[in-house]
Design a protein around this motif. Structure first.
Motif, short mmCIF file in Angstrom:
data_model
loop_
_atom_site.label_atom_id
_atom_site.label_comp_id
_atom_site.label_asym_id
_atom_site.label_seq_id
_atom_site.Cartn_x
_atom_site.Cartn_y
_atom_site.Cartn_z
N ALA A 47 14.15 -35.56 12.85
CA ALA A 47 14.78 -35.80 14.28
C ALA A 47 16.25 -36.01 14.01
O ALA A 47 16.88 -35.79 14.88
CB ALA A 47 14.02 -37.16 14.71
N THR A 50 17.80 -32.63 13.95
CA THR A 50 17.88 -31.73 15.26
C THR A 50 18.42 -32.58 16.35
O THR A 50 18.79 -31.96 17.50
CB THR A 50 16.35 -31.46 15.65
N ASP A 52 16.99 -35.04 17.95
CA ASP A 52 16.02 -35.45 18.81
C ASP A 52 15.51 -36.65 18.50
O ASP A 52 14.37 -36.77 17.90
CB ASP A 52 14.87 -34.35 18.91
#
Length: 55
Positions: A47, A50, A52
């Motif tokens: 996460a 990326t 995200d």
């Protein structure tokens, strides 16, 4: 698979920093740390990489 030039530009510096840390800690301690990594740790790192963090 990424071409070597692209991999190096994207991941080379981070890889070098991890290798340096691994060398400073020593193989034994590094192996112990790897044995303690959880699926949640992997998910958090993915996460962060990326961007995200809502996952």
């Amino acid at each position: 698979m990424l071409p070597p030039e692209l991999w190096e530009s994207d991941w080379g510096e981070g890889h070098e920093r991890l290798e340096d840390l691994k060398n400073k800690l020593g193989e034994g301690l590094w192996s112990q740390a790897l044995d303690r990594i959880t699926d949640t740790d992997h998910e958090l790192v993915d996460a962060l990489i990326t961007g995200d963090l809502n996952a």
